[in-house]
Design an enzyme around this catalytic site. Structure first.
Site, PDB file in Angstrom:
ATOM      1  N   TYR A 113       0.842  -1.201   0.000  1.00 53.64           N
ATOM      2  CA  TYR A 113       0.000   0.000   0.000  1.00 53.64           C
ATOM      3  C   TYR A 113       0.876   1.249   0.000  1.00 53.64           C
ATOM      4  O   TYR A 113       1.680   1.451   0.914  1.00 53.64           O
ATOM      5  CB  TYR A 113      -0.962   0.017   1.200  1.00 53.64           C
ATOM      6  CG  TYR A 113      -2.053  -1.038   1.125  1.00 53.64           C
ATOM      7  CD1 TYR A 113      -2.294  -1.759  -0.038  1.00 53.64           C
ATOM      8  CD2 TYR A 113      -2.841  -1.318   2.228  1.00 53.64           C
ATOM      9  CE1 TYR A 113      -3.277  -2.730  -0.096  1.00 53.64           C
ATOM     10  CE2 TYR A 113      -3.840  -2.297   2.177  1.00 53.64           C
ATOM     11  CZ  TYR A 113      -4.041  -2.998   1.001  1.00 53.64           C
ATOM     12  OH  TYR A 113      -5.019  -3.979   0.942  1.00 53.64           O
TER      13      TYR A 113
HETATM   14  N1  LIG Z   1      -6.831  -8.098   0.071  1.00 51.95           N
HETATM   15  C1  LIG Z   1      -6.945  -7.354  -0.993  1.00 51.95           C
HETATM   16  O1  LIG Z   1      -6.553  -7.753  -2.099  1.00 51.95           O
HETATM   17  C2  LIG Z   1      -7.517  -5.985  -0.870  1.00 51.95           C
HETATM   18  C3  LIG Z   1      -7.834  -5.256  -2.029  1.00 51.95           C
HETATM   19  C4  LIG Z   1      -8.375  -3.993  -1.877  1.00 51.95           C
HETATM   20  C5  LIG Z   1      -8.579  -3.469  -0.606  1.00 51.95           C
HETATM   21  N2  LIG Z   1      -8.241  -4.189   0.512  1.00 51.95           N
HETATM   22  C6  LIG Z   1      -8.458  -3.640   1.882  1.00 51.95           C
HETATM   23  O2  LIG Z   1      -9.829  -3.281   1.987  1.00 51.95           O
HETATM   24  C7  LIG Z   1      -9.939  -1.907   2.350  1.00 51.95           C
HETATM   25  C8  LIG Z   1     -11.213  -1.351   1.729  1.00 51.95           C
HETATM   26  O3  LIG Z   1     -11.219  -1.603   0.333  1.00 51.95           O
HETATM   27  P1  LIG Z   1     -11.589  -0.486  -0.713  1.00 51.95           P
HETATM   28  O4  LIG Z   1     -10.777   0.724  -0.455  1.00 51.95           O
HETATM   29  O5  LIG Z   1     -11.552  -1.120  -2.071  1.00 51.95           O
HETATM   30  O6  LIG Z   1     -13.100  -0.180  -0.245  1.00 51.95           O
HETATM   31  P2  LIG Z   1     -14.323   0.570  -0.929  1.00 51.95           P
HETATM   32  O7  LIG Z   1     -15.144   1.036   0.219  1.00 51.95           O
HETATM   33  O8  LIG Z   1     -14.966  -0.285  -1.941  1.00 51.95           O
HETATM   34  O9  LIG Z   1     -13.704   1.798  -1.701  1.00 51.95           O
HETATM   35  C9  LIG Z   1     -13.148   2.898  -1.029  1.00 51.95           C
HETATM   36  C10 LIG Z   1     -13.256   4.113  -1.942  1.00 51.95           C
HETATM   37  O10 LIG Z   1     -14.621   4.410  -2.140  1.00 51.95           O
HETATM   38  C11 LIG Z   1     -14.843   5.805  -2.070  1.00 51.95           C
HETATM   39  N3  LIG Z   1     -15.657   6.064  -0.878  1.00 51.95           N
HETATM   40  C12 LIG Z   1     -15.616   5.428   0.318  1.00 51.95           C
HETATM   41  N4  LIG Z   1     -16.547   5.924   1.151  1.00 51.95           N
HETATM   42  C13 LIG Z   1     -17.176   6.907   0.486  1.00 51.95           C
HETATM   43  C14 LIG Z   1     -18.249   7.774   0.814  1.00 51.95           C
HETATM   44  N5  LIG Z   1     -18.830   7.737   2.012  1.00 51.95           N
HETATM   45  N6  LIG Z   1     -18.670   8.665  -0.133  1.00 51.95           N
HETATM   46  C15 LIG Z   1     -18.080   8.702  -1.343  1.00 51.95           C
HETATM   47  N7  LIG Z   1     -17.070   7.897  -1.718  1.00 51.95           N
HETATM   48  C16 LIG Z   1     -16.631   6.994  -0.818  1.00 51.95           C
HETATM   49  C17 LIG Z   1     -13.475   6.458  -1.968  1.00 51.95           C
HETATM   50  O11 LIG Z   1     -13.081   6.691  -3.313  1.00 51.95           O
HETATM   51  P3  LIG Z   1     -12.318   8.047  -3.739  1.00 51.95           P
HETATM   52  O12 LIG Z   1     -10.930   7.868  -3.191  1.00 51.95           O
HETATM   53  O13 LIG Z   1     -12.393   8.034  -5.238  1.00 51.95           O
HETATM   54  O14 LIG Z   1     -13.071   9.174  -3.093  1.00 51.95           O
HETATM   55  C18 LIG Z   1     -12.643   5.368  -1.329  1.00 51.95           C
HETATM   56  O15 LIG Z   1     -11.285   5.474  -1.659  1.00 51.95           O
HETATM   57  C19 LIG Z   1      -8.634  -1.275   1.872  1.00 51.95           C
HETATM   58  O16 LIG Z   1      -8.309  -0.095   2.554  1.00 51.95           O
HETATM   59  C20 LIG Z   1      -7.663  -2.383   2.178  1.00 51.95           C
HETATM   60  O17 LIG Z   1      -7.296  -2.366   3.559  1.00 51.95           O
HETATM   61  C21 LIG Z   1      -7.736  -5.439   0.393  1.00 51.95           C
END
Ligand SMILES: NC(=O)c1ccc[n+]([C@@H]2O[C@H](COP(=O)([O-])OP(=O)(O)OC[C@H]3O[C@@H](n4cnc5c(N)ncnc54)[C@H](OP(=O)(O)O)[C@@H]3O)[C@@H](O)[C@H]2O)c1
Length: 360
Positions: free
Chosen positions: A60
Site C-alpha cells: 500500500y
Molecule cells: N486483500 C486485498 O486484495 C484488498 C484489495 C483492496 C482493498 N483491501 C483492503 O480493503 C480496504 C477497503 O477496500 P476499498 O478501499 O476497495 O473499499 P471501498 O469502500 O470499496 O472503496 C473505497 C473508496 O470508495 C470511495 N468512498 C468510500 N466511502 C465513500 C463515501 N462515504 N462517499 C463517497 N465515496 C466513498 C473512496 O473513493 P475516492 O478515493 O475516489 O473518493 C474510497 O477510496 C482497503 O483499505 C484495504 O485495507 C484489500
C-alpha cells in the site's frame, strides 16, 4: 452494533471489531490517497470509538501506509498492544530482486522484517498472504509462517485473493502438520461482486475462517455518488482515474441501493456496508475511506439494520451467476433432501418423482 461489539475471528479466540479499518488509501504515493495528517485523523477517529482492527499491506502506497500506521502507534505506546494489527506480504518492493516478494521462505522473512521496521513493532497480529503464487510449494509457505508464529513475530495467518482449492489445501496441510492455521480470508465482496459466495465463503464457513470483505463499496460505486440518472455526463472516474466508472450492468444494483437509502433516510454507503456485514460468514468488513467525511458516513452503517423487505430487494437485484457446481448442487441438494438421502437432519421423505414409480 458498535466498533466495540467484538466478534471472534473464524475458529480462533481473537476478538476484532465488526468493521476493520482499511488503510489502502493512506499515503499519497499513488496520487489519490489521504495525506499522513488525514490518515492519522481517521486512525484516531476509528480507535477512539473502540475499533481494534487495522488492515494494511507492504504494497500500500509502496510502504507509506505502513509507515503512517507505525508512526501513529509509536506516538501512543499503550495503544499498540490493544490493536489487532494486520499486514500483508507478496508484492515485491525490491526492484530487480527475484526474492524480494512472493510466498517463499526467504521472501516472507525478508518482507516481514521490512514491515515490522515500518510499523515500528516487534510483531504482527494477523499476517496475510496477499495473492496467489501457484509456483511456491504450499508446505514451504505454511511452514515458514508457522516458524514466524513460534518465534513470536506473527500471531495469526490469513489468506487473501487465493483460489478456494489452494486455500483449502494449505489449511488442510497445516491442520495435519499441527502448523499455524489459516484463520481468516480476505475476498472482494459487495453488492456488485458476489461470486465469492460460490466457493470461497462456503469454504471459510466450513473450515473455520473469518471473512473480511474488501471493496465493499466497489471503489465508491455504491457510495451514492453514482447512479444512472446522474452519470450520463460524468467524466471523472473513481480513485483519481485509476478505476474506471461503473459499467452498464452495475446500474440496476447502484440504483436499487440509492433507492433503499432514500426510502430509509440513510446514506447509500451505509446501506451497501450494512448489507455486506449482514451476510452469512462475514466477520468484519473492511472500511475504505479517503477522507474523514467518508469515514464518518461509512461508520453510520453500524447503526443500520436493513429491514427484511429491503435486504431481499437488494439480494434479488444483485443475485450472482455462480460457477458450476453451485446451481447444480442447489438442485441436487433439494432433490436429495426430498429423497431423504442427506445428512442435514431434515426428516426423510419420499422424493415426489419416485412415488408410485417402479423401484428395481
Ligand atoms: N486483500 C486485498 O486484495 C484488498 C484489495 C483492496 C482493498 N483491501 C483492503 O480493503 C480496504 C477497503 O477496500 P476499498 O478501499 O476497495 O473499499 P471501498 O469502500 O470499496 O472503496 C473505497 C473508496 O470508495 C470511495 N468512498 C468510500 N466511502 C465513500 C463515501 N462515504 N462517499 C463517497 N465515496 C466513498 C473512496 O473513493 P475516492 O478515493 O475516489 O473518493 C474510497 O477510496 C482497503 O483499505 C484495504 O485495507 C484489500
Amino acid at each position: 452494533m458498535s466498533l466495540s461489539s467484538y466478534v471472534t475471528l473464524g475458529r480462533s479466540g481473537l476478538r476484532i471489531s465488526p468493521f476493520t479499518l482499511g488503510t489502502m488509501t493512506f499515503g499519497d504515493d499513488h496520487g489519490w490517497g489521504s495525506s499522513p495528517e488525514v490518515s492519522k485523523e481517521i486512525l484516531a477517529a476509528y480507535l477512539d470509538r473502540g475499533g481494534n482492527s487495522i488492515d494494511t499491506a507492504n504494497i500500500y502506497t509502496n510502504g507509506h501506509s505502513e509507515t503512517i500506521v507505525g508512526e501513529y502507534l509509536a506516538a501512543d505506546a499503550g495503544r499498540r498492544d490493544r490493536i489487532v494489527l494486520g499486514t500483508k506480504f507478496f508484492w515485491n518492493l525490491h526492484l530487480g530482486d527475484p526474492n524480494g516478494g512472493g510466498p517463499s521462505r526467504k521472501a516472507i522473512v525478508h518482507q516481514l522484517e521490512d514491515s515490522l521496521r515500518r510499523l515500528r513493532t516487534d510483531h504482527v497480529d494477523l499476517y496475510w498472504l496477499h495473492n496467489f503464487d501457484p509456483t511456491t510449494p504450499v508446505e514451504e509457505t505454511m511452514r515458514a509462517l508457522d516458524d514466524l508464529m513460534v518465534a513470536g513475530k506473527i500471531r495469526y495467518v490469513g489468506f487473501s485473493d487465493v483460489p478456494a482449492w489452494a486455500t483449502a489445501e494449505a489449511a488442510t496441510v497445516a491442520r495435519f502438520r499441527g502448523w499455524v492455521p489459516v484463520s481468516a480470508l480476505q475476498v472482494e465482496y459487495s453488492l456488485l461482486e458476489r461470486t465469492s459466495e460460490g466457493e470461497l465463503i462456503p469454504m471459510a464457513q466450513a473450515m473455520g475462517m473469518g471473512v473480511l470483505p474488501w471493496g465493499p463499496l466497489k471503489s465508491g460505486f455504491l457510495s451514492g455518488k453514482y447512479g444512472s440518472a446522474i452519470d450520463a455526463d460524468r467524466v471523472d472516474t473513481a480513485r483519481g482515474g485509476l478505476v474506471g466508472g461503473p459499467r452498464a450492468e452495475h446500474y440496476p444494483v447502484i440504483d436499487a441501493v440509492n433507492g433503499v437509502a432514500a426510502e430509509l433516510g440513510v446514506s447509500a454507503a451505509a446501506v451497501a456496508l450494512s448489507w455486506v456485514q449482514g451476510r452469512p460468514g462475514v466477520t468484519s468488513t473492511l472500511l475504505g475511506a479517503r477522507t474523514r467525511e467518508q469515514f464518518e458516513t461509512n461508520l453510520a452503517a453500524m447503526e443500520l439494520v436493513l429491514p427484511e423487505e429491503h435486504r431481499s430487494r437488494l439480494d434479488a437485484v444483485s443475485a450472482p451467476r455462480l460457477d458450476f457446481p453451485a446451481e447444480n448442487n442447489a438442485v441436487i441438494g433439494r432433490m436429495a433432501r426430498d429423497g431423504g438421502t442427506t445428512v442435514d437432519g431434515v426428516p426423510s421423505r419420499a422424493y415426489p418423482g419416485l412415488v408410485g414409480a417402479k423401484v428395481y
